[in-house]
Design an enzyme around this catalytic site. Structure first.
Site, mmCIF file in Angstrom:
data_model
loop_
_atom_site.group_PDB
_atom_site.id
_atom_site.type_symbol
_atom_site.label_atom_id
_atom_site.label_comp_id
_atom_site.label_asym_id
_atom_site.label_seq_id
_atom_site.Cartn_x
_atom_site.Cartn_y
_atom_site.Cartn_z
ATOM 1 N N SER A 186 52.538 45.739 45.506
ATOM 2 C CA SER A 186 51.354 45.651 44.649
ATOM 3 C C SER A 186 50.461 44.459 44.957
ATOM 4 C CB SER A 186 51.775 45.635 43.185
ATOM 5 O OG SER A 186 52.746 44.642 42.960
ATOM 6 N N HIS A 223 52.470 52.413 43.084
ATOM 7 C CA HIS A 223 51.143 52.373 43.710
ATOM 8 C C HIS A 223 50.964 53.410 44.822
ATOM 9 C CE1 HIS A 223 49.420 48.872 41.660
ATOM 10 N NE2 HIS A 223 50.652 48.414 41.620
ATOM 11 N N LYS A 235 49.374 54.681 36.291
ATOM 12 C CA LYS A 235 48.390 54.215 37.265
ATOM 13 C C LYS A 235 47.487 55.374 37.707
ATOM 14 C CE LYS A 235 50.705 49.988 38.139
ATOM 15 N NZ LYS A 235 52.030 49.481 38.423
#
Ligand SMILES: *Cc1c(COP(=O)(O)O)cnc(C)c1O
Length: 388
Positions: A177, A205, A236
């Site tokens: 990240s 991610h 996310k």
């Protein structure tokens, strides 16, 4: 609790104290933040799903059908058909036997690692793994081994050291990240096979960003069926809330009964499950969001490199703009904000002392106009601060 005064001062002295920035609008490309209109470039709303109409409508409909709260923990009476449908949809999307949803990504990591790994076992971890993985490891009595970031020789060495353990688990972020670099999961799986270890990847991610239809890092490397635990977050790119693991059905069965962060917490509101399902449908039937994300990423990174910024080695939309020491990163962020761009500084101890940065996340929602304006702001501030 007067002792807190000194402790807060200590954080301030170390440049580690922050107030919460507050949005006065929904999450989108331009927001009102602390009362000022800015282009926002530090969210995880990669595909623009967090405020998409399809998710809003799905959530509203679910509220009409199912009410708002779930009213109980999953194991007692909080599991509704819609929670199960989401898990079946996730498993189908990820091409695994089963999936299990937790209230958040952090709960998925904590609960899964805590439940699976015992005192006689060994956990092998990349040194830059996310804090929620580290928390999970700390909840066990397992032996811990840490290898240097992405270093496969280092991994091999600790696998040999851990060979006496009853079982071994290699755990790694998929996309890291802070730097946006990608774990060499193909090599990790090979080494795991060679040294009889299990593999868990945290794809927070990579979900919705890498692979066909955003299926994530396992698909990106063509490793279907070879990764024991594919952990991800729904908070996310999917624009919703929650964490999950995808894998074998017996992993799900076992975790339902043993993962403390699953057992001791209330189920998601059904509207969250409904909106998440809509996100998974949308990523598959509207590929333009993912295409736009990557097109914007390429456009922004190319411009920043052309301007002469150091943007590290990212392979994903995460774009670290290196500033130097903590103070410089904080100053960069402050000046960007003054000119109308919001991105948080990332400083020691999250990253090395001399690698402080402003971390930019380009999203699919940024228009060409937003990106051009952001690039112009970076050019101004970068020249003023002698970064370029
Ligand atoms: C954000 C993140 C998490 C936590 O996910 P939440 O759903 O926000 O709790 C876990 N792992 C990594 C690598 C992350 O970036």
């Amino acid at each position: 609790m007067d002792f807190l005064k000194g402790m807060i001062q200590d954080l301030k002295d170390k440049n580690l104290f922050t107030e919460l920035p507050v949005l006065g609008t929904e999450q989108k490309n331009r927001v009102v933040l602390n009362g000022k209109e800015v282009i926002i470039m530090c969210t995880n709303n990669y595909l623009g799903f967090a405020n998409h109409n399809r998710l809003r409508e799905a959530a509203k409909k679910a509220i009409d059908t199912w009410g708002f709260g779930a009213g109980a923990v999953r194991q007692i009476a909080g599991t509704m058909e819609i929670h199960i449908q989401l898990e079946e949809m996730l498993a189908e999307y990820k091409h695994t036997q089963a999936a299990l949803v937790f209230v958040a990504g952090i709960a998925a990591n904590r609960g899964t690692i805590q439940a699976l790994m015992g005192e006689e076992d060994a956990i092998i971890s990349d040194e830059l793994n996310h804090g929620s993985i580290i928390d999970g490891v700390r909840l066990t009595k397992s032996k811990r081994f840490v290898y240097p970031h992405l270093d496969m020789e280092g991994l091999k060495k600790v696998l040999m050291e851990a060979k006496e353990a009853r079982r071994r688990l290699i755990v790694t972020d998929g996309v890291f990240s802070m730097d946006g670099d990608i774990a060499p999961l193909d090599r990790i799986v090979e080494l795991a096979e060679e040294y009889d270890a299990m593999v868990m990847v945290d794809d927070a991610h990579g979900d919705g960003v890498l692979g066909k239809d955003g299926r994530g890092i396992v698909d990106h490397f063509g490793l279907e069926g070879k990764v024991d635990i594919d952990m991800g977050t729904l908070s996310k790119a999917f624009g919703s809330l929650g964490g999950y693991i995808a894998g074998r059905k017996d992993v799900r069965d076992y975790l339902i009964n043993t993962a403390r962060s699953f057992i001791f917490t209330t189920a998601h509101p059904p509207s969250v499950a409904a909106a998440t399902m809509e996100a998974i449908r949308m990523i598959q039937d509207e590929p333009e969001h993912l295409q736009q994300l990557w097109e914007n990423t390429r456009y922004f990174k190319t411009a920043m490199i052309d301007l002469g910024f150091d943007i590290g080695y990212s392979q994903t939309p995460i774009t670290p703009v290196m500033a130097g020491e903590s103070k410089e990163a904080m100053e960069l962020s402050r000046q960007l904000f003054e000119e109308g761009l919001f991105a948080k500084p990332i400083v020691f101890p999250l990253v090395a002392k001399d690698k402080a940065r402003v971390r930019i996340n380009v999203t699919a929602q940024h228009t060409r106009e937003d990106l051009d304006e952001a690039i112009a702001i970076f050019e101004n501030v970068g020249k003023r601060m002698k970064l370029i």
